[in-house]
Structure formats: C-alpha cells, structure tokens
Design an enzyme around this catalytic site. Structure first.
Site, PDB file in Angstrom:
ATOM      1  N   TYR A  38       0.815  -1.154   0.062  1.00 41.94           N
ATOM      2  CA  TYR A  38       0.140   0.098  -0.102  1.00 41.94           C
ATOM      3  C   TYR A  38       0.932   1.481  -0.124  1.00 41.94           C
ATOM      4  CZ  TYR A  38      -3.602  -3.364   0.991  1.00 41.94           C
ATOM      5  OH  TYR A  38      -4.612  -4.197   1.010  1.00 41.94           O
ATOM      6  N   TYR A  61     -11.838  -7.023   6.608  1.00 40.92           N
ATOM      7  CA  TYR A  61     -10.603  -7.013   5.694  1.00 40.92           C
ATOM      8  C   TYR A  61     -10.345  -8.616   5.630  1.00 40.92           C
ATOM      9  CZ  TYR A  61      -6.190  -7.142   3.632  1.00 40.92           C
ATOM     10  OH  TYR A  61      -5.469  -7.312   2.712  1.00 40.92           O
ATOM     11  N   ASP A 110     -13.060 -16.273   9.021  1.00 43.06           N
ATOM     12  CA  ASP A 110     -11.678 -15.873   8.489  1.00 43.06           C
ATOM     13  C   ASP A 110     -10.577 -15.438   9.923  1.00 43.06           C
ATOM     14  OD1 ASP A 110      -9.272 -14.371   7.973  1.00 43.06           O
ATOM     15  OD2 ASP A 110     -10.045 -13.092   6.473  1.00 43.06           O
ATOM     16  N   LYS A 156      -1.132 -16.084   8.328  1.00 42.63           N
ATOM     17  CA  LYS A 156      -0.292 -15.243   9.214  1.00 42.63           C
ATOM     18  C   LYS A 156       0.507 -16.232  10.210  1.00 42.63           C
ATOM     19  CE  LYS A 156      -2.009 -11.013   8.346  1.00 42.63           C
ATOM     20  NZ  LYS A 156      -3.481 -10.495   7.786  1.00 42.63           N
TER      21      LYS A 156
HETATM   22  C1  LIG Z   1      -3.778 -10.430   6.483  1.00 41.57           C
HETATM   23  C2  LIG Z   1      -5.252 -10.994   6.525  1.00 41.57           C
HETATM   24  C3  LIG Z   1      -5.799 -11.646   5.282  1.00 41.57           C
HETATM   25  C4  LIG Z   1      -4.843 -11.629   3.917  1.00 41.57           C
HETATM   26  O1  LIG Z   1      -3.702 -12.434   4.030  1.00 41.57           O
HETATM   27  P1  LIG Z   1      -2.523 -12.146   3.154  1.00 41.57           P
HETATM   28  O2  LIG Z   1      -1.395 -13.202   3.511  1.00 41.57           O
HETATM   29  O3  LIG Z   1      -1.990 -10.713   3.413  1.00 41.57           O
HETATM   30  O4  LIG Z   1      -2.861 -12.387   1.842  1.00 41.57           O
HETATM   31  C5  LIG Z   1      -6.962 -12.121   5.285  1.00 41.57           C
HETATM   32  N1  LIG Z   1      -7.784 -11.946   6.157  1.00 41.57           N
HETATM   33  C6  LIG Z   1      -7.265 -11.323   7.522  1.00 41.57           C
HETATM   34  C7  LIG Z   1      -8.416 -11.203   8.579  1.00 41.57           C
HETATM   35  C8  LIG Z   1      -6.303 -10.898   7.581  1.00 41.57           C
HETATM   36  O5  LIG Z   1      -5.707 -10.444   8.313  1.00 41.57           O
END
Ligand SMILES: *Cc1c(COP(=O)(O)O)cnc(C)c1O
Length: 434
Positions: A18, A146, A248, A277
């Site tokens: 970004y 997100y 997620d 992550k």
């Molecule tokens: C970071 C994140 C993503 C995306 O993961 P990337 O490995 O950066 O593609 C998706 N959902 C959530 C909740 C996140 O924190």
C-alpha cells in the site's frame, strides 16, 4: 551495499505494501532480527510491537523453527502436490484438524491468506452447486471487514476502505451489513444487534452462499472487538436461513485473542475456516482453508467432481515443516499465560492514553492493544518519531496498535506502550499546530 545505497536502490526499484513510489516515504533497512528485536542496517535496534503483521508469535530467529527448516531442506525443499504427498503436509493437516473447532476435517493448503479466502469462497459456491442450489452465489459480508487483496477477497472487504469504487467493474457485488456490535464487553441485545443481518438473510438467503466474517476481532478494517454473543447469534441465523459460515481467522488464529481460535469465545464451529499469518510462526508464507466433511463430500460427489483450485507451491514442505514446529512450540510453551499477562499489561499501560487529546478509544483483547485516534496519523512525521524511541510500530489510518510476539518481556512491552503514549502526544501536538 551500505545503508544509504540500499535505501536509494529500494526507492528506485521496489513497491512496498500500500505505498506509492515517492522518494520520501520513511523507510528503514533491517539487517537481522532475533527474539523481539530488529537490528537496523544503521546499527540501531528496535523492539518489535508488530510481530510482522500478527505472524511472528515466537519471536525472530528461533532455534527450533530454524532447525525445522534446515532439517526439511536436507530432504526436499519442494515437490508438486498434484498426485504426490509428504509427511510435513499430512502432519500439519492432522494437527489443524485436531486443534480447530470440532467438525472441520478437511484441509486445503494455500500459499497466502488472500488465496485461502478465494478457496473458501469457491468451496461455498461449489457446495451449493453440488446441492443443486445454483442461485446461492453471493456472499454476505460486514462493514469494516478485511479479507485480503485478491479480487474475490476484495469483494467482501469493507465497501468504502476496501477499494470497491476503484475496481467496480472487476468486483462482484455482495451483500453488506453494519459492522458487528456490541463492542467486546458491552451488553448484547439480540433484537438490536442481530436485526440487520437477520433482515438481510430473510430477504436474500436464496441468493446467498455464505456469510463471511472475522470472528471477534475485525483486524485491518478497524481493529474492532465485538461480542461473542453476536458471533453465536450469527451462527444460529446461518443455520436458520441455510447459508454457510466462513470464519476468517487469518489474523486471530493461534492464540492472539487468548484462545487457540477466536471462534472458541462463542463456542461455534464455522463451516469453513481460513488460517494464515501465525501459521508458520512468521517464517514463511502459508495458509489453510478447512471445511466440514459435508462440504468436502458434496463437492467431491458433484457433477464437477473437484474443488477448482491448485497452486503451484501448494503444501510447500519447508513451510509445512516450520508450521509443524511452530504448532509444537505452542503446545509446549505456556502461551495462554503469556497472552493473558500481555493483555493485563497492555490494558493498564495504555489506559492513560484515554486522557490524551485526540484519542477516541483505547481497547485491548488478548495480545492486541489499540489506540484509536480522531485523526489519521501523519506517517511522514510519526514513523521516524516511533523509530527514534527504539520501537517498531506501524500505525494505519487512525489506528495506533500493537500485537507483539508472545515471548515479549515485561520491560520490552513497557517500552512499546510508553512509545505509544508518546506517539499520541506527538500526534495531538501536531494537530494543534495546524
Ligand atoms: C492478513 C489478512 C488476510 C490476507 O492475508 P495475506 O496473507 O496478506 O494474503 C485475510 N484476512 C485477514 C483477516 C487478514 O488479517
């Protein structure tokens, strides 16, 4: 390359997350990292308050994690996953099935969080296709969400800060509800707090494949914490209206909120779960999409007969090995106590920020501490200010926050929280001058 040459070469050749290619963006070269400390190329050391975006939960340069990769490297770095398999992947799948909420028995290993979200969306779509409910193609998502940067994931991100206007022609339209409320700790009222989602599902469920949400903590879209009762209520509504629930947990997974997975706060099992992550302890890019037997079997028995996804580097053995080692560390060390201690220290040490002008809210949950400001941070000025205090924090918009490695020491965390208070003061003083 000396430090200045390195920074100049970067500015002439690279993109950062970004960012634009402007030459005066604050930028710092890191030469090494160990424990909770980054060493800059100019010799300074910084205490890391970011855990490299939620991922480095055990700290940097961890001997056990290093060993896992070097040992795996001696047998194979990679092999294609089409028609072939290997022990690191199988062990990882078994661990994830054992540790995640009961009922998620099938694992797809993807190469990044965003890709795992794409896979989750495809699973939901293909499930309803298998069930001969071809109209169920849309997703219900939330404001402030997100879910990643690829197109499918972007389509379920917050419609305003999620770049929908910019890519309108490329993005499928989804249904959106107000961000989940009440805030963590506030009183839940089902009539008030589930109304919007209930009405949307009532009206549109025949067109909706799944609800997608970040359980308990909305991360990059606002660092908001909401009530487990709301999450439980949404799960009930998904059952009632016959739509799947995609959780997620890419940011919240592996202990960050005080539970292994944030869904546990509400005692629910989603139909599909995304992880990423912290999965590899911050060592390598790897993500996972888990689903129920029903979803896996339905897709497998459908006319299409296969789940339509297969990355080149699927289940990379180096990444799986270090994920296995990271999970083993979590199972051996006393992370719940560490996260609880971090939570207590953060809530005490950040409380004084409430009295600083320009601070809108202060909140903590697990190993996450957030100061929400009334105005966005001026990064040109504030990023070097933070580094000058010997810490690494990366504010985002109006959010100044920390999610340190779980092994952070009391005095290191104290340095981080003091820097956060000082940063609020500096931010507020800057706004006074304008
Ligand atoms: C970071 C994140 C993503 C995306 O993961 P990337 O490995 O950066 O593609 C998706 N959902 C959530 C909740 C996140 O924190």
């Amino acid at each position: 390359m000396d430090n200045q040459a390195l920074l100049d070469a970067d500015r002439n050749s690279l993109w950062h997350p970004y960012s634009n290619t402007s030459k005066d963006n604050p930028l710092f070269a890191v030469s090494s990292a160990s424990g909770c400390e980054l060493t800059l190329a100019d010799g300074r050391t910084l205490i890391d308050g970011m855990a490299s975006w939620w991922s480095t939960i055990h700290g940097y340069n961890h001997p056990t994690l290093n060993q896992a990769i070097t040992t795996q490297l001696e047998s194979m770095a990679h092999v294609m996953f089409g028609g072939l398999t290997h022990e690191p992947a199988v062990t990882l799948a078994q661990s994830l099935i054992r540790l995640t909420p009961k009922g998620l028995n099938r694992v797809f290993l993807a190469d990044s969080g965003s890709v795992s979200v794409e896979v989750a969306l495809k699973m939901a779509r293909q499930y309803w296709l298998a069930k001969k409910q071809n109209k169920k193609q849309k997703f219900l998502a939330f404001n402030n969400a997100y879910h990643g940067d690829t197109f499918g994931a972007m389509s379920v991100c917050d419609p305003d800060n999620g770049m929908h206007a910019l890519f309108a022609a490329q993005l499928p339209e989804q249904y959106f509800c107000a961000a989940p409320l009440p805030a963590w700790g506030d009183t839940f009222d089902p009539d008030k707090h589930l109304n919007d989602i209930k009405n949307t599902l009532k009206k549109h469920h025949s067109a909706i494949a799944a609800v997608i949400l970040e359980p308990i903590v909305q991360g990059a879209g606002g660092m908001r914490f909401y009530s487990p009762q709301t999450l439980r209520g949404i799960k009930q509504l998904c059952i009632e209206y016959n739509v799947l629930l995609i959780a997620d947990e890419i940011a919240t997974g592996f202990g960050r909120t005080g539970k292994w997975f944030a869904c546990e706060h509400a005692g629910i099992t989603p139909d599909i779960l995304c992880l990423g992550k912290a999965l590899t302890g911050g060592y390598m890019t790897l993500a996972a999409t888990l689903c129920t037997d029903d979803i896996a079997q339905s897709i497998s028995n459908s006319d299409c007969g296969v789940l339509m996804h297969g990355p080149t580097f699927m289940a990379n053995p180096l990444a799986c090995s270090v994920a296995n080692a990271s999970i083993a560390l979590l199972e051996q060390n006393h992370w719940p106590q560490h996260v609880a201690a971090i939570e207590q220290q953060l809530s005490q040490a950040l409380a004084p920020a409430k009295a600083i002008e320009g601070v809108k809210d202060v909140r903590t949950l697990g190993a996450i501490g957030v100061i929400e400001l009334e105005q966005p941070v001026d990064m040109q000025r504030i990023q070097p200010f933070i580094v000058d205090q010997g810490v690494w924090l990366r504010p985002f918009g109006k959010l100044l926050y920390t999610m340190p490695p779980y092994c952070i020491k009391t005095h290191e965390l104290a340095t981080i929280t003091q820097a956060m208070l000082n940063t609020c003061q500096a931010h507020s003083a800057g706004h006074h001058k304008q």
